[in-house]
Design a protein around this motif. Structure first.
Motif, PDB file in Angstrom:
ATOM      1  N   GLU A 155       0.843  -1.189   0.000  1.00 16.53           N
ATOM      2  CA  GLU A 155       0.000   0.000   0.000  1.00 16.53           C
ATOM      3  C   GLU A 155       0.886   1.249   0.000  1.00 16.53           C
ATOM      4  O   GLU A 155       2.040   1.191   0.414  1.00 16.53           O
ATOM      5  N   PRO A 156       0.345   2.392  -0.474  1.00 14.25           N
ATOM      6  CA  PRO A 156       1.182   3.598  -0.629  1.00 14.25           C
ATOM      7  C   PRO A 156       1.962   4.000   0.616  1.00 14.25           C
ATOM      8  O   PRO A 156       3.151   4.318   0.535  1.00 14.25           O
ATOM      9  N   THR A 158       2.905   2.159   3.200  1.00 13.68           N
ATOM     10  CA  THR A 158       3.941   1.156   3.450  1.00 13.68           C
ATOM     11  C   THR A 158       5.038   1.246   2.407  1.00 13.68           C
ATOM     12  O   THR A 158       6.218   1.082   2.712  1.00 13.68           O
ATOM     13  N   ARG A 159       4.635   1.538   1.162  1.00 11.17           N
ATOM     14  CA  ARG A 159       5.621   1.662   0.084  1.00 11.17           C
ATOM     15  C   ARG A 159       6.578   2.814   0.362  1.00 11.17           C
ATOM     16  O   ARG A 159       7.782   2.695   0.148  1.00 11.17           O
TER      17      ARG A 159
END
Length: 204
Positions: A155-156, A158-159
């Motif tokens: 997910e953004p 986490t990325r």
């Protein structure tokens, strides 16, 4: 000691508030006095702000960027002056990458192999012929690729966190990547701060 100081300063930088900012700057000063490799810490701070992973990133405010980066620049200038005063000509830095441009690449490969497939026995400051193992290197490259793929698919939020830790690991390797002349081309201790970045990427 410098790794502990760097990580403590980084944790403080990621928190919001003037007290945390002062703690981060104090930690940076102590880390620089402990080990030259800590010079990458301001870049890690800025990388965190660029990605917006800290609690109070400067965003697009030029004023906030100046307020956050000018103290870092002042500390680095002061450290450079102190180093030159204390070491004189002995503290001179000589570029090595132009003479042997492949060695920095080998430094990154050594760090990957040492991180993901280290020798069980102590191999102190090994030569290339001693540490280079096709099998171990393949394991290291595969593990790094697996982390990269997992980070891209996350997910953004986490990325961004994974990207921060990956950048932190690469930045941490820069001072010991044989860009400059150094006493030992390869040493396991060089990768200790970068290992924290790899662990962070794995945790995300």
């Amino acid at each position: 000691i410098p790794v502990v100081l760097c990580l403590a300063a980084l944790v403080a930088w990621l928190r919001a508030g003037a007290a945390w900012r002062a703690t981060a700057l104090g930690g940076l000063v102590l880390a620089l006095l402990a080990k030259e490799q800590s010079v990458v810490l301001p870049l890690c701070f800025i990388w965190a702000d660029v990605l917006g992973v800290s609690q109070d990133p400067p965003g697009r405010s030029a004023r906030r960027w100046l307020l956050r980066t000018l103290p870092l620049l002042a500390i680095l200038i002061g450290y450079a002056a102190l180093r030159a005063f204390a070491l004189g000509d002995a503290g001179g830095l000589r570029v090595a990458v132009l003479a042997e441009p492949i060695v920095p690449v080998l430094s990154v490969l050594y760090a990957l192999q040492t991180t993901f497939a280290p020798f069980a026995e102590l191999v102190y400051e090994p030569r290339l012929a001693v540490w280079l193992s096709p099998l171990r290197l393949a394991v290291g490259l595969a593990a790094a690729l697996a982390l990269a793929v997992a980070g891209v698919r996350a997910e953004p939020g986490t990325r961004r966190a994974a990207l921060f830790f990956a950048g932190m690991a690469l930045l941490s390797l820069a001072p010991s990547a044989n860009l400059l002349v150094q006493e030992a081309p390869f040493a396991e201790r060089y990768g200790l701060l970068a290992l924290a970045g790899v662990a962070g990427a794995g945790a995300t």
